[in-house]
Design an enzyme around this catalytic site. Structure first.
Site, PDB file in Angstrom:
ATOM      1  N   ASP A  16       0.811  -1.225   0.000  1.00 12.66           N
ATOM      2  CA  ASP A  16       0.000   0.000   0.000  1.00 12.66           C
ATOM      3  C   ASP A  16       0.845   1.277   0.000  1.00 12.66           C
ATOM      4  O   ASP A  16       0.398   2.312   0.467  1.00 12.66           O
ATOM      5  CB  ASP A  16      -0.956   0.044   1.213  1.00 12.66           C
ATOM      6  CG  ASP A  16      -1.743  -1.238   1.351  1.00 12.66           C
ATOM      7  OD1 ASP A  16      -2.333  -1.657   0.341  1.00 12.66           O
ATOM      8  OD2 ASP A  16      -1.772  -1.820   2.449  1.00 12.66           O
ATOM      9  N   LYS A  19       2.386   2.306  -5.045  1.00 12.76           N
ATOM     10  CA  LYS A  19       3.162   1.919  -6.234  1.00 12.76           C
ATOM     11  C   LYS A  19       2.391   2.208  -7.510  1.00 12.76           C
ATOM     12  O   LYS A  19       2.939   2.647  -8.511  1.00 12.76           O
ATOM     13  CB  LYS A  19       3.481   0.412  -6.190  1.00 12.76           C
ATOM     14  CG  LYS A  19       4.313  -0.009  -5.012  1.00 12.76           C
ATOM     15  CD  LYS A  19       4.449  -1.514  -4.927  1.00 12.76           C
ATOM     16  CE  LYS A  19       3.226  -2.278  -4.460  1.00 12.76           C
ATOM     17  NZ  LYS A  19       2.794  -2.027  -3.090  1.00 12.76           N
ATOM     18  N   GLY A  43      -3.833  -5.070  -4.315  1.00 10.97           N
ATOM     19  CA  GLY A  43      -4.791  -4.013  -4.645  1.00 10.97           C
ATOM     20  C   GLY A  43      -4.059  -2.739  -4.995  1.00 10.97           C
ATOM     21  O   GLY A  43      -3.259  -2.255  -4.212  1.00 10.97           O
ATOM     22  N   HIS A  44      -4.285  -2.243  -6.194  1.00 14.25           N
ATOM     23  CA  HIS A  44      -3.692  -0.968  -6.596  1.00 14.25           C
ATOM     24  C   HIS A  44      -4.824  -0.012  -6.922  1.00 14.25           C
ATOM     25  O   HIS A  44      -5.794  -0.404  -7.552  1.00 14.25           O
ATOM     26  CB  HIS A  44      -2.888  -1.100  -7.886  1.00 14.25           C
ATOM     27  CG  HIS A  44      -1.604  -1.832  -7.727  1.00 14.25           C
ATOM     28  ND1 HIS A  44      -0.715  -1.565  -6.719  1.00 14.25           N
ATOM     29  CD2 HIS A  44      -1.052  -2.803  -8.462  1.00 14.25           C
ATOM     30  CE1 HIS A  44       0.326  -2.355  -6.851  1.00 14.25           C
ATOM     31  NE2 HIS A  44       0.145  -3.128  -7.896  1.00 14.25           N
ATOM     32  N   GLN A 203       2.403  -6.379  -3.530  1.00 20.67           N
ATOM     33  CA  GLN A 203       2.788  -6.483  -2.118  1.00 20.67           C
ATOM     34  C   GLN A 203       4.104  -5.714  -1.900  1.00 20.67           C
ATOM     35  O   GLN A 203       4.324  -4.726  -2.582  1.00 20.67           O
ATOM     36  CB  GLN A 203       2.887  -7.941  -1.654  1.00 20.67           C
ATOM     37  CG  GLN A 203       1.527  -8.612  -1.513  1.00 20.67           C
ATOM     38  CD  GLN A 203       1.129  -9.387  -2.740  1.00 20.67           C
ATOM     39  OE1 GLN A 203       1.941  -9.955  -3.427  1.00 20.67           O
ATOM     40  NE2 GLN A 203      -0.154  -9.413  -3.021  1.00 20.67           N
TER      41      GLN A 203
HETATM   42  P1  GDP Z   1      -0.137   0.229  -3.931  1.00 21.71           P
HETATM   43  O1  GDP Z   1      -0.752  -1.097  -3.662  1.00 21.71           O
HETATM   44  O2  GDP Z   1       1.265   0.321  -3.432  1.00 21.71           O
HETATM   45  O3  GDP Z   1      -0.283   0.690  -5.351  1.00 21.71           O
HETATM   46  O4  GDP Z   1      -0.916   1.250  -3.036  1.00 21.71           O
HETATM   47  P2  GDP Z   1      -2.476   1.568  -3.057  1.00 21.71           P
HETATM   48  O5  GDP Z   1      -2.839   2.192  -4.329  1.00 21.71           O
HETATM   49  O6  GDP Z   1      -3.279   0.423  -2.595  1.00 21.71           O
HETATM   50  O7  GDP Z   1      -2.547   2.545  -1.832  1.00 21.71           O
HETATM   51  C1  GDP Z   1      -2.093   3.761  -1.870  1.00 21.71           C
HETATM   52  C2  GDP Z   1      -3.213   4.694  -1.488  1.00 21.71           C
HETATM   53  O8  GDP Z   1      -2.656   5.907  -1.199  1.00 21.71           O
HETATM   54  C3  GDP Z   1      -4.214   4.916  -2.629  1.00 21.71           C
HETATM   55  O9  GDP Z   1      -5.476   5.190  -2.107  1.00 21.71           O
HETATM   56  C4  GDP Z   1      -3.644   6.154  -3.312  1.00 21.71           C
HETATM   57  O10 GDP Z   1      -4.617   6.931  -4.011  1.00 21.71           O
HETATM   58  C5  GDP Z   1      -3.111   6.906  -2.129  1.00 21.71           C
HETATM   59  N1  GDP Z   1      -1.946   7.731  -2.408  1.00 21.71           N
HETATM   60  C6  GDP Z   1      -0.870   7.417  -3.199  1.00 21.71           C
HETATM   61  N2  GDP Z   1       0.037   8.428  -3.167  1.00 21.71           N
HETATM   62  C7  GDP Z   1      -0.474   9.364  -2.321  1.00 21.71           C
HETATM   63  C8  GDP Z   1       0.020  10.639  -1.853  1.00 21.71           C
HETATM   64  O11 GDP Z   1       1.115  11.101  -2.190  1.00 21.71           O
HETATM   65  N3  GDP Z   1      -0.789  11.306  -0.971  1.00 21.71           N
HETATM   66  C9  GDP Z   1      -2.001  10.822  -0.560  1.00 21.71           C
HETATM   67  N4  GDP Z   1      -2.711  11.553   0.312  1.00 21.71           N
HETATM   68  N5  GDP Z   1      -2.473   9.643  -0.986  1.00 21.71           N
HETATM   69  C10 GDP Z   1      -1.716   8.923  -1.847  1.00 21.71           C
END
Ligand code: GDP
Length: 409
Positions: A16, A19, A43-44, A203
């Protein structure tokens, strides 16, 4: 002729990290976006230009880009019924999913209902590990005990698939026929043709089956070696390795968390609301995430194991939620500035913190480093220096344009 190259995006903490947004950004300068590990447990979230959200699980984040071919590699684990549902959710947002823009490895293993039942049964016993109950642990066990079913096997022997699952699964696998190819051959041919590939990790570092906090890990390789085994490519093609870290460290599930925060008021402030796009609740499970302070010894280990060349840091806009100072763990008592590997050692580790002054300004509209508050600039420089790795992106909000670009790659 120019030989192609692979850029890798990996999460360096517990998942999370955000990425998906960097894969989404970098996809436009790559020809192929490929997933090499994980399954529907990932989940992205990708936020599209019109601010609608695209929740992806197995489909690579390049799907939102018209000129990108997406690959689900042999290292991935496929639940055919869930994958078709994901296709229809994506198509409902106006994005087409076709054999031209998505290729699936015939060597990927299939998750069957028995695998999901097995995960659920295990999770309800004393062996619970915060599984997403997606069948990942069971399908991986079958894969390594050589009793699993690959997509190729299921396509050529539907009777066997029917015996082990249901008509719904057989129908779903049939619908994947046109997408199914030898992706290792495809990817290597594309590299020889000079194409640029973005490998999207699912992950994160601490969940790696070999290098994570075993047994609180996932069942696949989430670190750099997984790119080669999960796509069938040589390491000679790997060029840049981007590590994504999140300023507001979080974790879903059990296991050690050296910098964990237990103060309820601070936790509530850090998590935000479940209804917010960036609320700290699992994309796949909806569970409230455990939260902590930034843990540099752990990230240092991830940088070392993965050979990270560039860092991206997200959620820097959320830092003021920690209060008037930012606590950063820079070493562990007894272990020094690189975290130990085992869950046992982590459970007995005590963090040593350094404090930096925070800021109150809303930085979510800033796109230029020089315009950040002085304390925010110092925070970024502090992390960069402690980790001896350049930061090339700073996330200041969840939307595509809420990012500070420091260097090109
Ligand atoms: P991933 O699995 O690593 O791709 O991460 P996710 O997408 O599941 O989770 C990241 C969450 O943080 C998502 O809801 C994004 O929209 C949010 N997000 C990503 N970058 C930022 C940021 O710089 N600031 C904020 N406030 N939210 C972010």
């Amino acid at each position: 002729m120019n030989i192609g190259a692979v850029t890798v995006v990996l999460g360096l903490q517990r998942g999370d990290e955000g990425k998906g947004r960097f894969v989404d950004e970098l996809a436009s300068s790559h020809d192929i976006v490929a997933r090499f590990n994980g399954g529907p447990n990932a989940g992205h979230t990708v936020v599209l230009p019109d601010n609608t959200e695209l929740d992806l699980h197995l489909v690579p984040s390049g799907i939102a880009h018209p000129n990108v071919v997406n690959v689900i590699g042999n290292g991935c684990l496929i639940d055919p019924v869930k994958l078709l549902k994901e296709f229809s959710d994506i198509e409902a947002k106006g994005i087409k999913v076709t054999p031209s823009n998505l290729k699936i490895s015939t060597s990927a293993h299939l998750i069957l209902p028995s695998h999901i039942d097995g995960d659920k049964a295990r999770e309800s016993t004393g062996q619970a590990q915060g599984s997403t109950n997606s069948g990942i642990a069971q399908v991986s066990a079958d894969k390594y005990s050589r009793s699993g079913i690959t997509l190729a096997q299921a396509l050529s022997n539907p009777e066997m698939l029917l015996e082990k699952s249901s008509q719904e699964y057989v129908d779903a696998v049939n619908k994947l026929t046109g997408f199914s190819i030898d992706t290792s051959l495809y990817v290597n041919q594309q590299l020889i043709d000079g194409k640029k590939i973005l490998a999207e990790g699912a992950q994160a570092f601490l969940l790696d089956i070999d290098h994570g906090m075993y047994p609180f890990v996932t069942s696949s390789t989430t670190t750099i070696g997984g790119v080669c085994t999960g796509l069938g490519i040589s390491p000679k093609y790997i060029d840049q390795v981007i590590g994504v870290i999140k300023a507001t460290q979080s974790h879903v599930g059990g296991g050690p968390f050296v910098t964990e925060i237990t103060d309820d008021n601070l936790l509530n402030s850090l998590r935000g609301k479940q209804t917010e796009v960036d609320g700290e609740f699992g994309t796949t499970t909806g569970r409230a995430r455990r939260m902590g302070h930034l843990d540099l010894p752990q990230i240092k280990r991830a940088i070392m194991i993965n050979g990270i060349t560039h860092l991206a840091i997200t959620k820097v806009d959320c830092i003021p939620r920690y209060g008037d100072h930012i606590q950063i763990c820079t070493s562990y008592k007894d272990a020094g500035d690189i975290a130990p590997v085992s869950a046992e050692a982590l459970n007995h580790s005590t963090p040593k913190y350094e404090n930096l002054p925070s800021w109150t300004e809303d930085i979510s509209v800033i796109t230029n480093f020089d315009n950040l508050p002085e304390n925010a600039k110092n925070y970024i420089k502090f992390i960069e220096e402690k980790l001896s790795t350049p930061i090339f992106r700073i996330g200041v909000g969840p939307n595509r344009d809420q990012v500070i670009k420091l260097t090109d790659i």
